[in-house]
Design a protein around this motif. Structure first.
Motif: not given
Length: 89
Positions: A47-74
């Motif tokens: 998510l930090s590499f996306l335009p306007g992305g901040e490294p390790f965003p606070s808890f929100n829907a985008a952060g949860l979706i990013g966590s799920i995508i990251g877990a799938i990749v891992v």
């Protein structure tokens, strides 16, 4: 963010990743938790590499979706490494 909330989100992300990826993953609850926590870091990095992305965003829907995508990749990397080493997943 509280460490308990971080662990709960990691566990949820790990469980969802295991449900989405086909096949049998022989992991216990602790391995699923670790998968989700590592996936949260990977998702935050993605998510930090996306335009306007901040490294390790606070808890929100985008952060949860990013966590799920990251877990799938891992999880996919974990399965590929286990298959390459000769073990069955």
């Amino acid at each position: 963010m509280s460490i308990i909330i971080f662990l709960v989100i990691g566990l949820i992300a790990g469980l969802i990743a295991r449900a989405v990826v086909p096949g049998r993953q022989s992991m216990g609850i602790i391995a699923t938790l670790i998968l989700g926590v590592v996936g949260s870091f990977v998702g935050g990095l993605i998510l930090s590499f996306l335009p306007g992305g901040e490294p390790f965003p606070s808890f929100n829907a985008a952060g949860l979706i990013g966590s799920i995508i990251g877990a799938i990749v891992v999880l996919l990397i974990y399965i590929a490494v286990r298959r390459r080493s000769g073990r069955t997943a």
